[in-house]
Structures are given as structure tokens and as C-alpha cells.
Design an enzyme around this catalytic site. Structure first.
Site, PDB file in Angstrom:
ATOM      1  N   ASP A 197       0.770  -1.064  -0.187  1.00 48.79           N
ATOM      2  CA  ASP A 197       0.026   0.153   0.018  1.00 48.79           C
ATOM      3  C   ASP A 197       0.820   1.048   0.052  1.00 48.79           C
ATOM      4  O   ASP A 197       1.592   1.413   0.995  1.00 48.79           O
ATOM      5  CB  ASP A 197      -0.807   0.001   1.082  1.00 48.79           C
ATOM      6  N   HIS A 198       0.930   1.910  -1.060  1.00 50.74           N
ATOM      7  CA  HIS A 198       1.923   2.929  -1.333  1.00 50.74           C
ATOM      8  C   HIS A 198       2.006   4.112  -0.272  1.00 50.74           C
ATOM      9  O   HIS A 198       2.924   4.806  -0.041  1.00 50.74           O
ATOM     10  CB  HIS A 198       1.964   3.494  -2.691  1.00 50.74           C
ATOM     11  N   HIS A 260      -6.171   2.133   1.847  1.00 55.30           N
ATOM     12  CA  HIS A 260      -5.483   3.267   2.320  1.00 55.30           C
ATOM     13  C   HIS A 260      -5.970   4.040   3.714  1.00 55.30           C
ATOM     14  O   HIS A 260      -5.369   3.875   4.737  1.00 55.30           O
ATOM     15  CB  HIS A 260      -5.442   4.480   1.185  1.00 55.30           C
TER      16      HIS A 260
END
Length: 507
Positions: A197-198, A260
Site C-alpha cells: 500500500d504505497h 489506504h
């Protein structure tokens, strides 16, 4: 095999061992825009090891020279990397290779294994391999199973490692996430799997833990005794652009909240881990997700709002509504906006609401966490309008932290104004920061899973989201509130907070 190591004290943790990276979906948009530029960034900073191979694999027929040329053209337009030095790019590109193939074809993986052995032998790599799945999610099972059949899921040399990075979305509901976990864990061990998950690679997100646990002035206040409520906003000015077909099958709840936004929630609410290593940190994050009060039919009706952007304006520019976008059903009920209220039923956060909000075509692009503190128990200046104290973590576009408090304005009158102390990463540390993808790729190469999702955590997040999806799916005739593009969402989202005597803090 590299296992559960603690995070390095340096933001650029050096990789001391050579490695091979196999990038599935190498001809795709994500690979060109994010993954390859991040690898280039790591390579020129000597963080991919002294020797490396990057082998692209995709369905697109292409020669290796064409592959290198295409990536070079794309990299020149990536602002996160900065200006591309031609000599550095040429040195990097000499390590790029490409093989076309079908993701479900066993023979393609047999040939891939043969090619990897040749490259690793010629470059003295030694057997360390990272597989990166930058493909549509529907082919994840094919790739994982074929890697297992080809014998590529296990180290090929003594004291070497094999890791696999899997992009979000990891499943589209709880059942599919469980099924995908079962497939992955039949082939790989959990310690080999890095669900990326960037958002978690951004400096401010990581600094949240330092802010709390490394500073004595914040941790004593981080609980229900002093915090009134928490707001987490992830807003975008963009619409669905060319992704209308994908978004029709996803929506904002799946695309943003499940991944996110719940990740940010768990980091805000997490208890102090026993140590700063992958197992301890991820254990505590899981406890937060498991402590969030589950949604039932009544809670969904009272505490969750969805919306869909209608035609509007961004600045002076008119923009279409979601139903007017390409590849979108003109009667679509897919949500492009979600706002919700969470309650965490544990000792630290009992009674403190967490308000989450995400949407497309909103007034401003921003991802931030706002912690609003309770008012002082005895207000000496009762007749004055004093704003509550807030701690704000700006995650994007400008990473930083700010604290607001009341101060007397100059003059003879007792006039109180709100002032803000700002910390900006760019001003404090310069422009030398790297992308979130580079951070996470470097962590994976070094075997540090702290910032990656674990299988049980993914399933816990889906278990929270699934009941909401079920309620919306059952309410086929219910209208989806519309909001003008360029606004802060539907009126119903304001009402969600107004019922509690609160209001949204708009960046």
C-alpha cells in the site's frame, strides 16, 4: 531467507546483496509511472545491491530494446525521480530484460526460469529474487500458482531469499480476499509475501509513529481523555479519468477505505508496539482493526454516507459528472465519495469517534489526518471564541505536520486568535526525499515487512467493509446522493458530523 528484520535507521537502507527483480505487468501504466522509476531511483543510490537484474514479463509482444526505449521515454516525464542523467539511465537500462508471455501458460514460466538462471549466472546474482505483481488483480492467482509449479517460489541457492510483492486491491470482498490468501499461502510462506500500500511509504505516515512514540509531549495526550475526535481525509480533484470501467466494479469504499484509509486509521490508533519490528507493529495494527465496532444495518444507515460526483467546476474549468465519464453506466450507482464514522471499542479510544472521508472531484487534492483535542475543562475566556487545538498531519501533496493553538493578538484588548506552527518536510530536509514506492521496494529487498500488510490484517479490513457493501447492494432502489464536482461532497456528509455537534475540517 531474509526474515522479520527491524527497520533501518536510515531512510535509504542499503541493500548489501545482489538481487533479481521480476516485474509482471512490465508494459503497464503502473510499471512505467511508478515501479520502474522507483527502481531507477534505488539503483542510482546503490540501494538495489552491487549487482541486479530487472526482468519484465507481460503479455505485450516487445523486444528487449523496445522495452528499454519505452521505459526510458516514460521515465523522463516522471517528476518524482527528477531529471534523468543519460549515463545513469544507460547503466540502469543495461540491466533491463524482457520476456513476453501469457500469465496462465506454464511453458512461459519454464522459459522464464531458464532465462533467470542464465542472467543470474552471467551477472553472479546468487539467487535472491523479488517477484512484483503489477498486473490486473484477476491474474494474481494464475501468476502465483505458475510460479509455484515452475519451482520459482523457493530459493534457488543456499542463504538466498524469494519475496513477492502484491499490489492492491487484494480481493474485492472478504470471501475473495480469503480465497486469494489461501492460494498465495499454498505457494509462498507469509514471511515471503509483501502486500503493498504505497500510502505507507510516505514520510509523514511513517513519522506518525515517531511523533507519538518518540516524543514525550504527544503520547500522554493520545487517548480518550484529551482527544475529542479524529478526522482522516483522502480527497482528489481528479475524476475517474480513463478508469471508468474499473471504477464501476470497485467504487470508493473498495478502492480507498478498505485499504489506504483504514491503514491510516490503524496507525493513528495503534498501541505502542513492544519493539519496532514487523511482527510487533503489525500485531498492534491488527488489534486496532479487530477493535473497530462492526457495522450492522442500523449503523450503516446512521454512520456511513456515499455520494457520486455530478457536473461542476474545478476553478474556471467545467467538468463532467461521473455518469458522463467514458465506460460508466448512465444510471450508475457506484459511489465516488464515502464518509463514515468509526468507533474503536478499546480502553484508549472508547467514545472517541473517527470520521473518515474520501472522494473524487472534490475541492482540493489532500490526504491528511486531523486530531482535534478537547477544550480546556475551565474556559477562563468564556466570552471569547476560541478554536479547539488541532494536530494535523499532511500526507500529500505537501508532507508536514502543524499544531494550532490560541494566542493573544497585539493590543490592549483581550482578543484571541488561532495561530499555527508548521513543520514542512521539504523545507526541513530539502528536495532529496524519494517516492513511497522506492521506500517500500527498498524495504522488501532488505526483508523488512513493517510497512506491508499481513494476510490477517487484510481480512480484518474486509470484514469491516463487507457489511456496508451488502447493505448498499441490497438497497437497489436507493438513490445515491449527488454532489457538484469541485465541492466537498454531498450535504449528507456534513449532517453526519453535525448530528454530533461537529464539522469537517477542510484542508
Amino acid at each position: 531467507m531474509a526474515g522479520d528484520t527491524g527497520r533501518s535507521g536510515s531512510v535509504y537502507g542499503g541493500a548489501s546483496e545482489p538481487c533479481t527483480v521480476v516485474l509482471f505487468g512490465a508494459s503497464g501504466d503502473l510499471a512505467k509511472r511508478k515501479v520502474i522509476p522507483a527502481m531507477y531511483d534505488l539503483a542510482i543510490h546503490s540501494a538495489l545491491g552491487p549487482r541486479y537484474v530487472i526482468a519484465g514479463f507481460a503479455r505485450t509482444p516487445m523486444s528487449e530494446d523496445a522495452f528499454r526505449s519505452t521505459l526510458g521515454d516514460a521515465a523522463k516525464s516522471i517528476s518524482e525521480v527528477g531529471p534523468i542523467d543519460p549515463q545513469q539511465w544507460d547503466a540502469f537500462a543495461s540491466n533491463l530484460y524482457y520476456r513476453p508471455g501469457d500469465y496462465a501458460n506454464s511453458e512461459a514460466y519454464t522459459q522464464l526460469a531458464k532465462r533467470l538462471s542464465e542472467l543470474e549466472s552471467s551477472k553472479n546474482i546468487g539467487g535472491n529474487r523479488l517477484f512484483y505483481l503489477s498486473t490486473p488483480p484477476e491474474v494474481y492467482p494464475d501468476i502465483v500458482e505458475q510460479l509455484g509449479r515452475a519451482g520459482l517460489a523457493r530459493p534457488s541457492a543456499p542463504n538466498s531469499w524469494v519475496h513477492i510483492i502484491i499490489e492492491k486491491p487484494f480481493g474485492r470482498d472478504l470471501a475473495s480476499a480469503k480465497a486469494l490468501n489461501q492460494i498465495v499461502l499454498r505457494v509462498f510462506d507469509e514471511r515471503q509475501v509483501y502486500r503493498i500500500d504505497h500510502y505507507l511509504g510516505k514520510d509523514t505516515v511513517q513519522n506518525l509513529l515517531v511523533l507519538r512514540f518518540g516524543n514525550g509531549i504527544f503520547e500522554p495526550l493520545w487517548n480518550r481523555n484529551y482527544v475529542d475526535h479524529v478526522q482522516i481525509t483522502a480527497s482528489e480533484t481528479l475524476g475517474v479519468e480513463r478508469r471508468g470501467g474499473f471504477y464501476e466494479t470497485a467504487g470508493a469504499l473498495r478502492d480507498m477505505i478498505q485499504s489506504h484509509v483504514l491503514q491510516l486509521t490503524s496507525l493513528v490508533a495503534v498501541e505502542p508496539p513492544a519493539s519496532f519490528d514487523a511482527t510487533s507493529v503489525r500485531n498492534e495494527k491488527l488489534k486496532v482493526l479487530q477493535s473497530i465496532r462492526p457495522f450492522d444495518l442500523e449503523m450503516v444507515a446512521q454512520s456511513v454516507v456515499r455520494g457520486q460526483y455530478a457536473p461542476g467546476r474545478l476553478g474556471e474549468k467545467p467538468v463532467p459528472g461521473y455518469r458522463e465519464e467514458p465506460n460508466v453506466n448512465q444510471a450508475s450507482k457506484t459511489e465516488t465519495f464515502v464518509a463514515g464514522k468509526l468507533l474503536i471499542d478499546n480502553w484508549r479510544w472508547a467514545g472517541v469517534p473517527f470520521y473518515l472521508r474520501t472522494g473524487k472531484r472534490l475541492a482540493k487534492r489532500s490526504t491528511e489526518i486531523m486530531i482535534q483535542f478537547r477544550r480546556a475543562p475551565h474556559i477562563v475566556f468564556r466570552e471569547k471564541e476560541i478554536e479547539p487545538n488541532r494536530l494535523i498531519l499532511n500526507i500529500q501533496p505537501d508532507e508536514g505536520i502543524s499544531v494550532s493553538f490560541g494566542a493573544k493578538r497585539p493590543g490592549t484588548e483581550m482578543s484571541i486568535g488561532n495561530v499555527t506552527m508548521n513543520f514542512c518536510y521539504r523545507e526541513a530536509f530539502g528536495e532529496g526525499t524519494r517516492s513511497a514506492y522506492a521506500t517500500l521496494l527498498n524495504d522488501c529487498v532488505r526483508g523488512d515487512a513493517t510497512l506491508f500488510d499481513r494476510g490477517d490484517s487484510v481480512e480484518a479490513a474486509w470484514s469491516l467493509v463487507d457489511p456496508i457493501l451488502d447493505v448498499w447492494s441490497a438497497a437497489k432502489s436507493a438513490a445515491v446522493p449527488q454532489y457538484p464536482a469541485g465541492s466537498w461532497g454531498p450535504r449528507e456528509s456534513d449532517v453526519l458530523l453535525e448530528r454530533d455537534g461537529r464539522q469537517w475540517y477542510n484542508p
